[in-house]
Design a protein around this motif. Structure first.
Motif, PDB file in Angstrom:
ATOM      1  N   ALA A  45       0.825  -1.205   0.000  1.00  0.00           N
ATOM      2  CA  ALA A  45       0.000   0.000   0.000  1.00  0.00           C
ATOM      3  C   ALA A  45       0.860   1.256   0.000  1.00  0.00           C
ATOM      4  N   PHE A  46       1.936   1.233   0.760  1.00  0.00           N
ATOM      5  CA  PHE A  46       2.874   2.358   0.815  1.00  0.00           C
ATOM      6  C   PHE A  46       3.484   2.618  -0.565  1.00  0.00           C
ATOM      7  N   LEU A  47       3.955   1.572  -1.225  1.00  0.00           N
ATOM      8  CA  LEU A  47       4.573   1.745  -2.539  1.00  0.00           C
ATOM      9  C   LEU A  47       3.553   2.166  -3.584  1.00  0.00           C
ATOM     10  N   ALA A  48       2.357   1.559  -3.552  1.00  0.00           N
ATOM     11  CA  ALA A  48       1.325   1.883  -4.546  1.00  0.00           C
ATOM     12  C   ALA A  48       0.865   3.325  -4.440  1.00  0.00           C
ATOM     13  N   GLY A 141       7.723  -1.453  -7.524  1.00  0.00           N
ATOM     14  CA  GLY A 141       7.075  -0.264  -6.987  1.00  0.00           C
ATOM     15  C   GLY A 141       5.797   0.137  -7.670  1.00  0.00           C
ATOM     16  N   ARG A 142       5.563  -0.386  -8.864  1.00  0.00           N
ATOM     17  CA  ARG A 142       4.305  -0.104  -9.563  1.00  0.00           C
ATOM     18  C   ARG A 142       3.925  -1.326 -10.402  1.00  0.00           C
ATOM     19  N   VAL A 242       1.287 -10.801 -13.465  1.00  0.00           N
ATOM     20  CA  VAL A 242       1.265  -9.393 -13.094  1.00  0.00           C
ATOM     21  C   VAL A 242       2.114  -9.214 -11.840  1.00  0.00           C
ATOM     22  N   LEU A 243       3.046  -8.289 -11.914  1.00  0.00           N
ATOM     23  CA  LEU A 243       3.846  -7.930 -10.750  1.00  0.00           C
ATOM     24  C   LEU A 243       3.230  -6.685 -10.116  1.00  0.00           C
ATOM     25  N   TYR A 244       3.044  -6.739  -8.803  1.00  0.00           N
ATOM     26  CA  TYR A 244       2.390  -5.648  -8.087  1.00  0.00           C
ATOM     27  C   TYR A 244       3.375  -4.954  -7.147  1.00  0.00           C
ATOM     28  N   PRO A 245       3.067  -3.720  -6.749  1.00  0.00           N
ATOM     29  CA  PRO A 245       3.904  -3.065  -5.743  1.00  0.00           C
ATOM     30  C   PRO A 245       4.065  -3.954  -4.513  1.00  0.00           C
TER      31      PRO A 245
END
Length: 291
Positions: A45-48, A141-142, A242-245
Motif C-alpha cells: 500500500a505504501f509503494l502503490a 514499486g508499480r 502481473v507484478l504488483y507493488p
C-alpha cells in the motif's frame, strides 16, 4: 538508501519484534528515526501510493530518534509474492553442470519464508543438504503487466535489498516435483536489512555479492555475471504474471554454493553462521538452528 530533498542519504527499514515491526529510517549520521508519524508501514500500500516520493520530502531531523539498543531489525518490507530466477549466473550454472538457460528459469517462493536479516534460519527436520545463496532482490514499486521494453521495466523498480535464498537441495532436486518444496521451508528467505531505492543504485549490473560460512568466504561474485539482467528479468516476468507493488524478485546467485563444491559438500547444519553482503545494500548474519 534514499536522498531526501536536502540531498542526504537515508536507509529505509523496519524494526521491532517479529510480526510487530514498524517503519524506521537510518539517517546519514547513523541515528535511527521513527517513521510511524509519516507512514503506517513499508508495504504494498505504501509503494502503490507513491510513498517513496512522499518520504523524500521528509527531513530526518524532524523525526523522533529511536533508541536502537536491543532493537531487532526485521525485513525492510512486507512483501507480496516472491518470484525467483534460477541458474541466472554463468559461473553458478557451470559449477552445477547445468546448461545456460535460453529463457529465465522461474519458480515461486512462499512469502511467509521471509524473516529479518539477522534472524535464525531453521534447518528442516530430516535435512542433510541445506544450502546458501546470496541474491540481489528487486522490489517492485508499480504494477508491471505485459511491459513492452526494459525501460518500462526499469520504471517499475522501487529499489533493491539482499535476499538469502536458502535452499534444501534434496527436497529441491531429489524428491520429485517442482523446486518449490526445497525453497519454501520456514525462515528460508532472510531479507534486508535495508530497502535501498533504485535511484541509489545507478547500475544494478555492477554489484559485488559475497557470502561467508563460519568465516570462510564461499561466494564472491558480481551481478555483471548475470545471464538475464535485472531489467530483462522484470520485463520477462511481466509477460507471464502481473507484478504488483511490494512483490519481490530474487534474481539468482553466483558460484560457490555447497551444491557446486567437491564432496563431501559442506552443507549447513545447526550452529553454523552465515554472513552475506552486497555492495551498498548492507549485511546479514544468521545462525542456523534445528527446526
Amino acid at each position: 538508501m534514499r536522498r531526501d530533498v536536502w540531498g542526504r542519504r537515508v536507509k529505509l527499514l523496519r524494526v521491532g519484534p517479529p510480526g510487530r515491526e514498524f517503519p524506521a529510517l537510518l539517517d546519514d549520521t547513523g541515528r535511527l528515526r521513527d517513521l510511524r508519524t509519516v507512514v503506517d508501514d513499508l508495504d504494498a500500500a505504501f509503494l502503490a501510493a507513491d510513498g517513496l516520493a512522499r518520504l523524500a520530502a521528509v527531513h530526518p531531523d524532524d523525526l523522533p530518534v529511536l533508541d536502537d539498543t536491543g532493537l531487532r531489525t526485521g525485513p525492510p518490507l512486507r512483501p507480496g509474492k516472491i518470484v525467483c530466477v534460477g541458474l541466472n549466473y554463468r559461473d553458478h550454472a557451470a559449477e552445477t553442470g547445468a546448461a545456460l538457460p535460453a529463457e529465465p528459469v522461474v519458480f515461486l517462493k512462499a512469502a511467509d519464508t521471509v524473516v529479518g536479516p539477522d534472524d535464525a534460519v531453521l534447518v528442516p527436520r530430516g535435512s542433510t543438504k541445506t544450502d546458501w545463496e546470496v541474491e540481489l532482490a528487486v522490489v517492485i514499486g508499480r504494477q508491471a503487466r505485459y511491459l513492452p521494453s526494459t525501460q518500462a521495466a526499469r520504471d517499475c523498480i522501487a529499489g533493491y535489498a539482499i535476499s538469502h535464498d536458502v535452499s534444501e537441495r534434496e527436497f529441491q532436486l531429489e524428491r520429485g516435483g517442482q523446486w518449490d518444496k526445497g525453497k519454501s521451508c520456514e525462515t528460508f528467505n532472510p531479507f534486508g536489512p535495508w530497502l535501498v531505492t533504485a535511484d541509489e543504485i545507478p547500475d544494478p549490473q555492477d554489484l559485488r555479492l559475497r557470502l561467508w560460512v563460519n568465516g570462510v568466504l564461499r561466494q564472491d561474485g558480481s551481478t555483471k555475471d548475470m545471464i538475464f539482467p535485472v531489467v530483462e528479468v522484470v520485463r520477462y516476468l511481466s509477460q507471464f504474471m502481473v507484478l504488483y507493488p511490494g512483490d519481490v524478485i530474487n534474481t539468482g546467485t553466483p558460484a560457490g554454493v555447497a551444491l557446486g563444491l567437491p564432496e563431501p559438500k559442506p552443507y549447513l547444519a545447526a550452529g553454523d553462521v552465515v554472513e552475506l553482503e552486497i555492495d551498498g545494500l548492507g549485511r546479514q548474519r544468521q545462525t542456523l538452528a534445528p527446526a
